[in-house]
Design a protein around this motif. Sequence first.
Motif, PDB file in Angstrom:
ATOM      1  N   ASP A 103       0.848  -1.191   0.000  1.00 14.80           N
ATOM      2  CA  ASP A 103       0.000   0.000   0.000  1.00 14.80           C
ATOM      3  C   ASP A 103       0.885   1.244   0.000  1.00 14.80           C
ATOM      4  O   ASP A 103       1.243   1.766   1.055  1.00 14.80           O
ATOM      5  CB  ASP A 103      -0.920  -0.012   1.228  1.00 14.80           C
ATOM      6  CG  ASP A 103      -1.985   1.065   1.160  1.00 14.80           C
ATOM      7  OD1 ASP A 103      -2.641   1.194   0.121  1.00 14.80           O
ATOM      8  OD2 ASP A 103      -2.153   1.790   2.166  1.00 14.80           O
ATOM      9  N   VAL A 104       1.261   1.720  -1.195  1.00 12.65           N
ATOM     10  CA  VAL A 104       2.238   2.802  -1.310  1.00 12.65           C
ATOM     11  C   VAL A 104       1.716   4.006  -2.084  1.00 12.65           C
ATOM     12  O   VAL A 104       2.408   5.024  -2.157  1.00 12.65           O
ATOM     13  CB  VAL A 104       3.527   2.290  -1.978  1.00 12.65           C
ATOM     14  CG1 VAL A 104       4.171   1.195  -1.138  1.00 12.65           C
ATOM     15  CG2 VAL A 104       3.269   1.804  -3.405  1.00 12.65           C
ATOM     16  N   ILE A 105       0.525   3.928  -2.651  1.00 11.32           N
ATOM     17  CA  ILE A 105       0.006   5.025  -3.478  1.00 11.32           C
ATOM     18  C   ILE A 105      -1.203   5.666  -2.809  1.00 11.32           C
ATOM     19  O   ILE A 105      -2.171   4.983  -2.468  1.00 11.32           O
ATOM     20  CB  ILE A 105      -0.374   4.528  -4.883  1.00 11.32           C
ATOM     21  CG1 ILE A 105       0.864   3.975  -5.588  1.00 11.32           C
ATOM     22  CG2 ILE A 105      -0.994   5.652  -5.708  1.00 11.32           C
ATOM     23  CD1 ILE A 105       0.590   3.414  -6.961  1.00 11.32           C
ATOM     24  N   ASP A 106      -1.147   6.974  -2.598  1.00 12.92           N
ATOM     25  CA  ASP A 106      -2.244   7.708  -1.988  1.00 12.92           C
ATOM     26  C   ASP A 106      -3.398   7.884  -2.976  1.00 12.92           C
ATOM     27  O   ASP A 106      -3.197   7.897  -4.202  1.00 12.92           O
ATOM     28  CB  ASP A 106      -1.789   9.103  -1.551  1.00 12.92           C
ATOM     29  CG  ASP A 106      -0.675   9.066  -0.524  1.00 12.92           C
ATOM     30  OD1 ASP A 106      -0.306   7.960  -0.081  1.00 12.92           O
ATOM     31  OD2 ASP A 106      -0.163  10.148  -0.178  1.00 12.92           O
ATOM     32  N   THR A 107      -4.594   8.042  -2.411  1.00 11.95           N
ATOM     33  CA  THR A 107      -5.720   8.553  -3.189  1.00 11.95           C
ATOM     34  C   THR A 107      -5.793  10.047  -2.889  1.00 11.95           C
ATOM     35  O   THR A 107      -6.096  10.445  -1.757  1.00 11.95           O
ATOM     36  CB  THR A 107      -7.040   7.872  -2.799  1.00 11.95           C
ATOM     37  OG1 THR A 107      -6.930   6.462  -3.030  1.00 11.95           O
ATOM     38  CG2 THR A 107      -8.199   8.422  -3.600  1.00 11.95           C
ATOM     39  N   LEU A 108      -5.469  10.876  -3.852  1.00 11.60           N
ATOM     40  CA  LEU A 108      -5.365  12.312  -3.606  1.00 11.60           C
ATOM     41  C   LEU A 108      -6.740  12.935  -3.371  1.00 11.60           C
ATOM     42  O   LEU A 108      -7.722  12.541  -4.010  1.00 11.60           O
ATOM     43  CB  LEU A 108      -4.701  12.999  -4.799  1.00 11.60           C
ATOM     44  CG  LEU A 108      -3.289  12.511  -5.154  1.00 11.60           C
ATOM     45  CD1 LEU A 108      -2.778  13.275  -6.360  1.00 11.60           C
ATOM     46  CD2 LEU A 108      -2.346  12.673  -3.975  1.00 11.60           C
ATOM     47  N   PRO A 109      -6.827  13.901  -2.452  1.00 17.51           N
ATOM     48  CA  PRO A 109      -8.100  14.603  -2.250  1.00 17.51           C
ATOM     49  C   PRO A 109      -8.528  15.321  -3.532  1.00 17.51           C
ATOM     50  O   PRO A 109      -7.727  16.009  -4.159  1.00 17.51           O
ATOM     51  CB  PRO A 109      -7.773  15.610  -1.137  1.00 17.51           C
ATOM     52  CG  PRO A 109      -6.530  15.104  -0.486  1.00 17.51           C
ATOM     53  CD  PRO A 109      -5.764  14.385  -1.554  1.00 17.51           C
ATOM     54  N   ASP A 110      -9.762  15.126  -3.910  1.00 14.44           N
ATOM     55  CA  ASP A 110     -10.279  15.730  -5.143  1.00 14.44           C
ATOM     56  C   ASP A 110     -11.490  16.593  -4.811  1.00 14.44           C
ATOM     57  O   ASP A 110     -12.565  16.073  -4.489  1.00 14.44           O
ATOM     58  CB  ASP A 110     -10.670  14.629  -6.138  1.00 14.44           C
ATOM     59  CG  ASP A 110     -11.128  15.197  -7.483  1.00 14.44           C
ATOM     60  OD1 ASP A 110     -11.120  16.435  -7.637  1.00 14.44           O
ATOM     61  OD2 ASP A 110     -11.493  14.400  -8.366  1.00 14.44           O
ATOM     62  N   PRO A 111     -11.352  17.921  -4.844  1.00 16.42           N
ATOM     63  CA  PRO A 111     -12.483  18.803  -4.525  1.00 16.42           C
ATOM     64  C   PRO A 111     -13.704  18.537  -5.395  1.00 16.42           C
ATOM     65  O   PRO A 111     -14.840  18.825  -4.990  1.00 16.42           O
ATOM     66  CB  PRO A 111     -11.923  20.213  -4.782  1.00 16.42           C
ATOM     67  CG  PRO A 111     -10.438  20.055  -4.726  1.00 16.42           C
ATOM     68  CD  PRO A 111     -10.151  18.675  -5.226  1.00 16.42           C
ATOM     69  N   ASN A 112     -13.500  17.991  -6.575  1.00 17.54           N
ATOM     70  CA  ASN A 112     -14.617  17.709  -7.480  1.00 17.54           C
ATOM     71  C   ASN A 112     -15.065  16.253  -7.417  1.00 17.54           C
ATOM     72  O   ASN A 112     -15.791  15.784  -8.306  1.00 17.54           O
ATOM     73  CB  ASN A 112     -14.206  18.052  -8.921  1.00 17.54           C
ATOM     74  CG  ASN A 112     -13.826  19.509  -9.082  1.00 17.54           C
ATOM     75  OD1 ASN A 112     -14.500  20.396  -8.563  1.00 17.54           O
ATOM     76  ND2 ASN A 112     -12.725  19.756  -9.793  1.00 17.54           N
ATOM     77  N   GLY A 113     -14.651  15.547  -6.381  1.00 21.97           N
ATOM     78  CA  GLY A 113     -14.995  14.136  -6.244  1.00 21.97           C
ATOM     79  C   GLY A 113     -16.482  13.910  -6.080  1.00 21.97           C
ATOM     80  O   GLY A 113     -17.228  14.797  -5.635  1.00 21.97           O
ATOM     81  N   ALA A 114     -16.906  12.685  -6.395  1.00 22.40           N
ATOM     82  CA  ALA A 114     -18.339  12.377  -6.384  1.00 22.40           C
ATOM     83  C   ALA A 114     -18.880  12.170  -4.973  1.00 22.40           C
ATOM     84  O   ALA A 114     -20.078  12.314  -4.739  1.00 22.40           O
ATOM     85  CB  ALA A 114     -18.598  11.122  -7.231  1.00 22.40           C
TER      86      ALA A 114
END
Length: 284
Positions: A103-114
Motif C-alpha cells: 500500500d504505497v500510493i495515496d488517493t489524492l483529495p479531489d475537490p470535485n470528487g463524487a
Amino acid sequence: MDRMPGWVRQHVAALRALLMLTVVTGVIYPLLVTGVAQVLFSDKANGSLIEKDGKVVGSALIGQTFTDANGNPIGKYFQSRPSAAGDGYDPTATSASNLGPEDVIDTLPDPNGADKAAKEGRQSLLTQVCARSKAVGALEGVSGARPYCTPDGFGAVLKVFPDRAVSVNQTCPATPFIATYQGLKVECAKPGEDYAAGRTVPVRGNVRDVQVPTDAVTSSGSGLDPQISVAYAELQAPRVARERRLPLERVKALIAVHTTGRALGFMGEPAVNVLELNLALDRA
C-alpha cells in the motif's frame, strides 16, 4: 409422565438438560472462576487498573494517548505508538489498519470528487509512516528521514509512463522529490487524474541512518498496546527531561525501572509501559 407421548417426553428431557447446562455453565462456572480469580489474582482480574490520587486513570494493559485538545503531543509526557483502534486506543474498536507493504500510493483529495471519500482522499500506509516519522523527528529534534519517503513526508513513489514520470503522492503545485527519472521529467500529481496505467516505482533514496524507531510510526495489531520500545523511549527522554527540568539520567533511570524484559526470557523484545512511566514522572 409415563402417559405422555414419546415426543413430549423427549422435549421435556431436552428442556431439563438445557436448564441444567445453563445453570452449570452460565451461572455456577462463571461465579466459581470469578471467585477464584478475585482471590488469587484480584488486580489482574479487575483489569489491571491504575489509580492516581484515588482515581482510575487507565489500565496497564491498554495504551492511551498523551495529547492536548487539538491532538498535539504534550511535551512533558512520553508518547505512545500510533493506534488504528477507533480514534485511537478505543477498546471497543480494537483493530489493525489492515494495510500492508504494497500500500504505497495515496488517493489524492479531489475537490470535485463524487462523494466524501473522494473529496477527502486516503493516505497510503507508506505516506502515513513517512508523515509520522517527519512529525516525530521534528518533535524530538532528530532527522525523521526514512527510505522511500520524500523530505516533505510523503511516500516517494513514481508512476512511470513512456514520456513522463509522476510523483503520485505529491499534489501539485508541490515540487517533486526528484527532478528526473531515467531521463524523464518528473511531474507533481493532479487530483482526479488516472495514473493506474503507469509502472509503479518506489524510490529508496539515500537514507542510511534512520533515527525514528519503527514502533513510533506504525500501530500494533490490536491498536491497544500499552508499551513502546526502549529505543523509542530513549529517543523521547531528552525532550521529557527538558520539559520537566529533570536530569536526563533520572529520566533514563525511570525508563529502566518501567522496562519489562522478554517474555519467558526469549520471546519478544524489552518494552516500556508508557502510562506507568508517565505516572512515575508525575510523582517525581
